[in-house]
Write a protein that holds these residues in place. Structure first.
Motif, mmCIF file in Angstrom:
data_model
loop_
_atom_site.group_PDB
_atom_site.id
_atom_site.type_symbol
_atom_site.label_atom_id
_atom_site.label_comp_id
_atom_site.label_asym_id
_atom_site.label_seq_id
_atom_site.Cartn_x
_atom_site.Cartn_y
_atom_site.Cartn_z
ATOM 1 N N SER A 140 -9.470 -9.947 -1.098
ATOM 2 C CA SER A 140 -8.390 -9.357 -0.291
ATOM 3 C C SER A 140 -8.905 -8.970 1.085
ATOM 4 O O SER A 140 -8.242 -9.239 2.101
ATOM 5 C CB SER A 140 -7.805 -8.124 -0.980
ATOM 6 N N LEU B 245 -0.685 -11.313 0.929
ATOM 7 C CA LEU B 245 -1.021 -10.204 0.037
ATOM 8 C C LEU B 245 0.139 -9.226 -0.029
ATOM 9 O O LEU B 245 0.939 -9.145 0.909
ATOM 10 C CB LEU B 245 -2.240 -9.443 0.568
ATOM 11 N N VAL C 75 1.811 -5.815 0.590
ATOM 12 C CA VAL C 75 1.569 -4.801 1.615
ATOM 13 C C VAL C 75 0.974 -3.535 1.000
ATOM 14 O O VAL C 75 0.238 -2.803 1.657
ATOM 15 C CB VAL C 75 2.836 -4.509 2.441
ATOM 16 N N CYS D 134 -0.477 -8.367 6.022
ATOM 17 C CA CYS D 134 -0.358 -8.770 4.619
ATOM 18 C C CYS D 134 0.499 -10.024 4.467
ATOM 19 O O CYS D 134 0.219 -10.875 3.623
ATOM 20 C CB CYS D 134 0.188 -7.629 3.779
ATOM 21 N N ILE E 108 -7.595 -10.439 4.688
ATOM 22 C CA ILE E 108 -7.136 -9.539 5.752
ATOM 23 C C ILE E 108 -7.918 -9.815 7.035
ATOM 24 O O ILE E 108 -7.340 -9.905 8.121
ATOM 25 C CB ILE E 108 -7.257 -8.067 5.304
ATOM 26 N N LEU F 15 -2.996 -3.268 1.232
ATOM 27 C CA LEU F 15 -3.587 -2.750 2.461
ATOM 28 C C LEU F 15 -3.161 -1.309 2.722
ATOM 29 O O LEU F 15 -3.995 -0.481 3.093
ATOM 30 C CB LEU F 15 -3.214 -3.643 3.650
#
Length: 110
Positions: A57, A37, A39, A32, A61, A42
């Motif tokens: 997203s 992003l 955390v 992340c 990832i 995810l």
């Protein structure tokens, strides 16, 4: 043959993400951070708290995991070197090149 539902596909992506993260010896926090992003995005997905995630997203990832195409997560073996190379080749093809390659492959099956 059983058709795959959206839930099946997202479950496979979840399983494959867990496997790739472990295989690469990393963790969701690091991924992340690299993907810029939260955390929680995810972690919630990996735990199954959220059924899906935004496509953007997932793409970020995958980029952080050096997965060239999110479709890799839909396969039975997401870390197959042959599949990774094939996906990279397909991504680099023009539409005409992809059509020609597909036609060659299909003609071999006939």
């Amino acid at each position: 043959m059983r058709s795959h539902t959206s839930d099946d596909i997202w479950d496979r992506r979840r399983r494959n993400l867990r496997a790739v993260i472990a295989w690469q010896g990393t963790n969701p926090s690091r991924i992340c951070q690299d993907a810029n992003l939260s955390v929680n995005t995810l972690n919630k997905f990996l735990r199954g708290d959220t059924r899906t995630m935004r496509w953007e997203s997932l793409e970020r990832i995958c980029a952080a995991l050096e997965i060239s195409n999110t479709a890799v997560l839909d396969s039975q073996n997401p870390w197959s070197e042959n599949r990774k190379q094939l996906h990279a080749l397909v991504e680099a093809m023009s539409e005409d090149e992809a059509r020609d390659a597909l036609n060659r492959l299909l003609s071999r099956q006939a």
